[in-house]
Design an enzyme around this catalytic site. Structure first.
Site, PDB file in Angstrom:
ATOM      1  N   SER A 144       0.841  -1.197   0.000  1.00 42.12           N
ATOM      2  CA  SER A 144       0.000   0.000   0.000  1.00 42.12           C
ATOM      3  C   SER A 144       0.878   1.251   0.000  1.00 42.12           C
ATOM      4  O   SER A 144       1.593   1.499  -0.959  1.00 42.12           O
ATOM      5  CB  SER A 144      -0.967  -0.040   1.182  1.00 42.12           C
ATOM      6  OG  SER A 144      -1.938   0.962   1.084  1.00 42.12           O
ATOM      7  N   HIS A 186      -3.870  -0.530  -4.695  1.00 40.73           N
ATOM      8  CA  HIS A 186      -5.327  -0.735  -4.572  1.00 40.73           C
ATOM      9  C   HIS A 186      -5.958  -0.428  -5.929  1.00 40.73           C
ATOM     10  O   HIS A 186      -7.002   0.236  -6.014  1.00 40.73           O
ATOM     11  CB  HIS A 186      -5.922   0.174  -3.497  1.00 40.73           C
ATOM     12  CG  HIS A 186      -5.340   0.005  -2.126  1.00 40.73           C
ATOM     13  ND1 HIS A 186      -5.713  -1.023  -1.283  1.00 40.73           N
ATOM     14  CD2 HIS A 186      -4.407   0.720  -1.459  1.00 40.73           C
ATOM     15  CE1 HIS A 186      -5.038  -0.920  -0.140  1.00 40.73           C
ATOM     16  NE2 HIS A 186      -4.236   0.132  -0.237  1.00 40.73           N
ATOM     17  N   GLU A 213      -5.107  -5.130  -5.100  1.00 44.08           N
ATOM     18  CA  GLU A 213      -5.003  -5.668  -3.751  1.00 44.08           C
ATOM     19  C   GLU A 213      -4.686  -7.163  -3.772  1.00 44.08           C
ATOM     20  O   GLU A 213      -5.050  -7.873  -4.709  1.00 44.08           O
ATOM     21  CB  GLU A 213      -6.291  -5.411  -2.980  1.00 44.08           C
ATOM     22  CG  GLU A 213      -6.544  -3.925  -2.712  1.00 44.08           C
ATOM     23  CD  GLU A 213      -7.841  -3.653  -1.985  1.00 44.08           C
ATOM     24  OE1 GLU A 213      -8.605  -4.626  -1.729  1.00 44.08           O
ATOM     25  OE2 GLU A 213      -8.106  -2.468  -1.680  1.00 44.08           O
TER      26      GLU A 213
END
Length: 284
Positions: A144, A186, A213
């Site tokens: 992330s 993402h 993800e």
């Protein structure tokens, strides 16, 4: 959960690669097969792994650090330390610096990429981590926010669900671990293709990497990217872009981008960064 055939492919890949940089799109599986985390663990030395966890992108570093500590401890790592840097002076701590000299793997957690860079960019600690990762002396993973900081330039924020435009994306300076790429995470989960295209329009010398993800783009020492996980890695190659109106438009006026190359890679696919060619899993 990924099926047995895919799990076996991942195990083979992790055994056949010596140190790598794992760029993870976020929300990686921490409960079931844990293929991505297990791959990082294996590449860091398996039961001989000495792993440093860097949770400072998070506003709850103790909580997120402890979570990854438990995960790698359950896998059987030899030694684990949470490098809990909450101000830049802590990044000069000799205990942390000495640990980085001995470690075999570093894991950058999620959170806020601006916070991560604000605390660690150009510190002795992070400079040494980057140096050792680039020399492939250690394996380095970022998920992330920890993925967003990989390039010299990074996406620090923005929107989605619009056509590409300059106001769609906010840019900042990253950590330069893989300077030639521009990462978004993402990716399809948050509809970020237009955001990555908007960023690439302003930085056409870079390769755009969008990672879903529970998906990882694993950068190997031979210039190959290998995809692991349940989603896809999107590669935007602007090297032959013949035209963009990026300099002429302002705000949310739509961008033109001609002659881009777009590749969508799934588990087992690879991409040659030197030749700029995708390779499917059937090609050895």
């Amino acid at each position: 959960m990924i099926n047995t055939e895919i799990k076996n492919q991942t195990t083979y890949s992790s055994q056949s690669t010596k140190n790598a940089i794992l760029v993870i799109g976020g929300a990686e599986d921490k409960v079931h097969g844990k293929e991505i985390l297990q791959t990082f663990f294996n590449l860091s030395g398996g039961i001989d792994a000495i792993i440093g966890i860097v949770p400072c992108a998070s506003r709850e570093p103790s909580l997120i650090g402890e979570r990854y500590y438990r995960l790698f401890n359950d896998m059987g790592a030899k030694e684990i330390k949470v490098l809990d840097v909450r101000d830049r002076s802590r990044a000069e701590d000799s205990v942390y610096r000495n640990f980085v000299e001995d470690c075999t793997g570093i894991f950058l957690t999620g959170g806020d990429q601006l916070r991560l860079c604000g605390l660690l960019a150009d510190t002795t600690l992070m400079n040494r981590i980057v140096e050792r990762a680039q020399k492939r002396e250690i394996s380095l993973a970022g998920t992330s926010a920890g993925a967003a900081v990989m390039g010299r330039h990074m996406i620090s924020g923005g929107s989605s669900a619009e056509s590409p435009n300059r106001s769609l994306v906010d840019m900042a300076v990253g950590l330069g671990i893989i300077p030639e790429v521009l990462v978004d995470q993402h990716f399809y989960n948050r509809n970020r293709l237009a955001r990555l295209l908007s960023a690439i329009a302003g930085y056409p010398q870079l390769i755009g990497i969008g990672i879903d993800e529970d998906t990882c783009a694993m950068f190997e020492s031979d210039g190959m990217i290998q995809v692991i996980g349940k989603g896809t890695v999107t590669i935007v190659d602007p090297r032959e872009m013949s035209y963009t109106n990026h300099r002429e438009v302002h705000g949310n006026e739509p961008l033109s981008m001609h002659n881009l190359k777009l590749h969508i890679l799934s588990h087992g696919d690879r991409y040659d960064l030197h030749k700029h060619l995708p390779l499917n899993r059937s090609i050895s």
